[in-house]
Design a protein around this motif. Structure first.
Motif, PDB file in Angstrom:
ATOM      1  N   ARG A 191      60.918  26.049  54.678  1.00  0.00           N
ATOM      2  CA  ARG A 191      61.204  26.333  56.082  1.00  0.00           C
ATOM      3  C   ARG A 191      61.670  27.776  56.221  1.00  0.00           C
ATOM      4  O   ARG A 191      62.083  28.411  55.254  1.00  0.00           O
ATOM      5  N   LEU A 192      61.627  28.268  57.464  1.00  0.00           N
ATOM      6  CA  LEU A 192      62.111  29.614  57.753  1.00  0.00           C
ATOM      7  C   LEU A 192      63.579  29.557  58.151  1.00  0.00           C
ATOM      8  O   LEU A 192      63.948  28.820  59.067  1.00  0.00           O
ATOM      9  N   GLY A 193      64.402  30.341  57.470  1.00  0.00           N
ATOM     10  CA  GLY A 193      65.819  30.370  57.771  1.00  0.00           C
ATOM     11  C   GLY A 193      66.233  31.668  58.432  1.00  0.00           C
ATOM     12  O   GLY A 193      65.424  32.338  59.088  1.00  0.00           O
ATOM     13  N   LYS A 194      67.478  32.033  58.262  1.00  0.00           N
ATOM     14  CA  LYS A 194      68.024  33.253  58.857  1.00  0.00           C
ATOM     15  C   LYS A 194      67.223  34.469  58.403  1.00  0.00           C
ATOM     16  O   LYS A 194      66.885  34.599  57.229  1.00  0.00           O
ATOM     17  N   ALA A 195      66.880  35.330  59.373  1.00  0.00           N
ATOM     18  CA  ALA A 195      66.108  36.549  59.113  1.00  0.00           C
ATOM     19  C   ALA A 195      64.730  36.253  58.519  1.00  0.00           C
ATOM     20  O   ALA A 195      64.114  37.118  57.901  1.00  0.00           O
ATOM     21  N   GLY A 196      64.239  35.030  58.712  1.00  0.00           N
ATOM     22  CA  GLY A 196      62.919  34.672  58.225  1.00  0.00           C
ATOM     23  C   GLY A 196      62.861  34.343  56.745  1.00  0.00           C
ATOM     24  O   GLY A 196      61.778  34.162  56.180  1.00  0.00           O
ATOM     25  N   LYS A 197      64.035  34.246  56.111  1.00  0.00           N
ATOM     26  CA  LYS A 197      64.074  33.910  54.686  1.00  0.00           C
ATOM     27  C   LYS A 197      63.609  32.472  54.472  1.00  0.00           C
ATOM     28  O   LYS A 197      64.030  31.557  55.167  1.00  0.00           O
ATOM     29  N   GLU A 233      56.260  14.366  70.686  1.00  0.00           N
ATOM     30  CA  GLU A 233      55.743  15.696  70.354  1.00  0.00           C
ATOM     31  C   GLU A 233      54.696  16.141  71.357  1.00  0.00           C
ATOM     32  O   GLU A 233      53.777  15.409  71.696  1.00  0.00           O
ATOM     33  N   VAL A 234      54.855  17.355  71.868  1.00  0.00           N
ATOM     34  CA  VAL A 234      53.896  17.924  72.799  1.00  0.00           C
ATOM     35  C   VAL A 234      53.359  19.206  72.196  1.00  0.00           C
ATOM     36  O   VAL A 234      54.116  20.086  71.802  1.00  0.00           O
ATOM     37  N   LYS A 235      52.078  19.323  72.111  1.00  0.00           N
ATOM     38  CA  LYS A 235      51.460  20.524  71.529  1.00  0.00           C
ATOM     39  C   LYS A 235      51.212  21.553  72.623  1.00  0.00           C
ATOM     40  O   LYS A 235      50.878  21.198  73.725  1.00  0.00           O
ATOM     41  N   VAL A 277      59.014  18.971  74.708  1.00  0.00           N
ATOM     42  CA  VAL A 277      58.387  20.161  75.279  1.00  0.00           C
ATOM     43  C   VAL A 277      57.721  20.961  74.163  1.00  0.00           C
ATOM     44  O   VAL A 277      58.030  20.787  72.986  1.00  0.00           O
ATOM     45  N   PRO A 278      56.803  21.869  74.523  1.00  0.00           N
ATOM     46  CA  PRO A 278      56.126  22.693  73.507  1.00  0.00           C
ATOM     47  C   PRO A 278      57.122  23.581  72.761  1.00  0.00           C
ATOM     48  O   PRO A 278      58.222  23.870  73.243  1.00  0.00           O
ATOM     49  N   TRP A 279      56.714  24.063  71.600  1.00  0.00           N
ATOM     50  CA  TRP A 279      57.571  24.882  70.750  1.00  0.00           C
ATOM     51  C   TRP A 279      58.108  26.116  71.474  1.00  0.00           C
ATOM     52  O   TRP A 279      59.272  26.475  71.338  1.00  0.00           O
ATOM     53  N   ASP A 280      57.255  26.794  72.235  1.00  0.00           N
ATOM     54  CA  ASP A 280      57.694  28.021  72.900  1.00  0.00           C
ATOM     55  C   ASP A 280      58.875  27.767  73.828  1.00  0.00           C
ATOM     56  O   ASP A 280      59.766  28.609  73.962  1.00  0.00           O
ATOM     57  N   GLU A 281      58.880  26.609  74.468  1.00  0.00           N
ATOM     58  CA  GLU A 281      60.002  26.271  75.353  1.00  0.00           C
ATOM     59  C   GLU A 281      61.243  25.913  74.543  1.00  0.00           C
ATOM     60  O   GLU A 281      62.366  26.248  74.931  1.00  0.00           O
ATOM     61  N   ARG A 282      61.044  25.248  73.419  1.00  0.00           N
ATOM     62  CA  ARG A 282      62.186  24.932  72.557  1.00  0.00           C
ATOM     63  C   ARG A 282      62.825  26.211  72.030  1.00  0.00           C
ATOM     64  O   ARG A 282      64.047  26.309  71.889  1.00  0.00           O
ATOM     65  N   ARG A 299      66.634  24.652  64.937  1.00  0.00           N
ATOM     66  CA  ARG A 299      66.011  23.910  63.848  1.00  0.00           C
ATOM     67  C   ARG A 299      65.050  24.817  63.090  1.00  0.00           C
ATOM     68  O   ARG A 299      64.309  25.598  63.686  1.00  0.00           O
ATOM     69  N   PRO A 300      65.053  24.744  61.758  1.00  0.00           N
ATOM     70  CA  PRO A 300      64.178  25.626  60.963  1.00  0.00           C
ATOM     71  C   PRO A 300      62.723  25.149  60.988  1.00  0.00           C
ATOM     72  O   PRO A 300      62.425  24.023  60.589  1.00  0.00           O
ATOM     73  N   PRO A 301      61.810  25.996  61.461  1.00  0.00           N
ATOM     74  CA  PRO A 301      60.397  25.598  61.492  1.00  0.00           C
ATOM     75  C   PRO A 301      59.746  25.741  60.123  1.00  0.00           C
ATOM     76  O   PRO A 301      60.283  26.425  59.244  1.00  0.00           O
ATOM     77  N   VAL A 302      58.615  25.081  59.935  1.00  0.00           N
ATOM     78  CA  VAL A 302      57.860  25.273  58.695  1.00  0.00           C
ATOM     79  C   VAL A 302      57.335  26.711  58.705  1.00  0.00           C
ATOM     80  O   VAL A 302      57.291  27.372  59.749  1.00  0.00           O
ATOM     81  N   THR A 303      56.939  27.200  57.565  1.00  0.00           N
ATOM     82  CA  THR A 303      56.615  28.622  57.418  1.00  0.00           C
ATOM     83  C   THR A 303      55.404  29.087  58.226  1.00  0.00           C
ATOM     84  O   THR A 303      55.281  30.283  58.515  1.00  0.00           O
ATOM     85  N   ASP A 304      54.521  28.162  58.597  1.00  0.00           N
ATOM     86  CA  ASP A 304      53.313  28.584  59.319  1.00  0.00           C
ATOM     87  C   ASP A 304      53.100  27.857  60.645  1.00  0.00           C
ATOM     88  O   ASP A 304      52.015  27.925  61.229  1.00  0.00           O
ATOM     89  N   HIS A 305      54.132  27.167  61.146  1.00  0.00           N
ATOM     90  CA  HIS A 305      54.009  26.458  62.420  1.00  0.00           C
ATOM     91  C   HIS A 305      55.331  26.490  63.171  1.00  0.00           C
ATOM     92  O   HIS A 305      56.373  26.200  62.582  1.00  0.00           O
ATOM     93  N   PRO A 306      55.358  26.874  64.440  1.00  0.00           N
ATOM     94  CA  PRO A 306      54.191  27.193  65.262  1.00  0.00           C
ATOM     95  C   PRO A 306      53.580  28.555  64.970  1.00  0.00           C
ATOM     96  O   PRO A 306      52.454  28.836  65.358  1.00  0.00           O
ATOM     97  N   TYR A 307      54.357  29.417  64.273  1.00  0.00           N
ATOM     98  CA  TYR A 307      53.850  30.731  63.893  1.00  0.00           C
ATOM     99  C   TYR A 307      54.381  31.093  62.506  1.00  0.00           C
ATOM    100  O   TYR A 307      55.343  30.501  62.031  1.00  0.00           O
ATOM    101  N   THR A 308      53.749  32.061  61.881  1.00  0.00           N
ATOM    102  CA  THR A 308      54.359  32.661  60.703  1.00  0.00           C
ATOM    103  C   THR A 308      55.467  33.573  61.228  1.00  0.00           C
ATOM    104  O   THR A 308      55.453  33.964  62.397  1.00  0.00           O
TER     105      THR A 308
END
Length: 201
Positions: A50-56, A199-201, A158-163, A119-128
Motif C-alpha cells: 500500500r501507499l503510505g506517508k509521502a507515497g512510501k 463500492e462505486v467505480k 462514493v468514487p475514490w476521487d470524492e473519498r 486509508r492507504p490505497p494499493v500502489t496502482d489503484h485508483p492511481y499510482t
C-alpha cells in the motif's frame, strides 16, 4: 498548540494504544488465527503493498478473508458482496465485524500507519503515486489510518476521487479532538454493522 506538537501527541497515542490493544486482544488474535488455519488452506495473514506517508510503499497486514490468489480471480480487487465466492466462511464474519482489520495495529506500532488517517490505497489503484494530482497528494502528508474521516462518513459509497476530498479535509483540519471523534464514530459504525459492500467505480 502547534502542528508538530499535535503530531507528536498523535504518535504517542498511536504507540500506547496499539501496544495496549495488542496485549489485550492477543487471545482473540490467536483464536481467529486458529479458525482461519483450520477452515481454509493458506496463510493466516494477508499482506499487500500500500501507499503510505509521502507515497512510501509498505505492506499492510490483515487477517486473510479470501482464498489464496483471490486478487487474480473474478473481479480482482473489487468485492461486490458477501456472496463473492472467493470469500472464505470465516472471512465473511471477519469482514462483517471488521475483525480482519485488527492486525493493522502491528502497522501502527511499527510506524507505517496511525489509528486515524486516510486509508492507504494499493500502489496502482485508483492511481499510482505519481499520477495523483497536486492537491490530491495532500492525503499523503500524514500516516494512513486504520480508520478515517471518509470511513465514518461515506465509506465505499462514493468514487475514490470524492473519498480523497474527505481525506484532504481531514489533513487540513487535523486535531486530536477530531481523531477521538472519528474513533468513537468508527466504534458506533462497527457496532451497527453497516455494509462495507457499496463500492462505486
Amino acid at each position: 498548540m502547534g502542528l508538530k506538537v499535535r503530531l507528536s501527541i498523535k504518535r504517542f497515542f498511536d504507540i500506547m494504544s496499539s501496544t495496549f490493544g495488542l496485549v489485550v486482544i492477543s487471545p482473540l488474535l490467536l483464536i481467529i488465527s486458529i479458525f482461519i488455519k483450520i477452515t481454509s488452506s493458506g496463510p493466516v495473514f494477508f499482506r499487500q503493498e500500500r501507499l503510505g506517508k509521502a507515497g512510501k510503499v509498505f505492506k499492510i497486514i490483515k487477517f486473510r478473508t479470501m482464498v489464496v490468489g483471490a486478487q487474480n480471480m473474478g473481479d480482482g480487487l473489487k468485492v461486490k458482496g458477501e456472496s463473492d465466492s472467493r470469500i472464505t466462511g470465516i472471512g465473511k464474519f471477519l469482514r462483517k465485524t471488521s475483525l480482519d482489520e485488527l492486525p493493522q495495529l502491528f502497522n501502527v506500532l511499527k510506524g507505517d500507519m496511525s489509528l486515524v488517517g486516510p486509508r492507504p490505497p494499493v500502489t496502482d489503484h485508483p492511481y499510482t503515486y505519481e499520477n495523483y494530482g497536486k492537491v490530491q497528494k495532500k492525503r499523503f502528508l500524514m500516516r494512513p489510518g486504520i480508520t478515517g474521516l471518509a470511513q465514518v462518513t461515506v465509506r465505499n459509497s462514493v468514487p475514490w476521487d470524492e473519498r480523497i476530498e474527505y481525506d484532504i479535509e481531514y489533513i487540513e483540519n487535523f486535531s486530536i479532538r477530531s481523531d477521538l471523534k472519528i474513533i468513537i464514530l468508527t466504534g458506533i459504525k462497527v457496532f451497527k454493522k453497516e455494509s462495507i459492500y457499496r463500492e462505486v467505480k
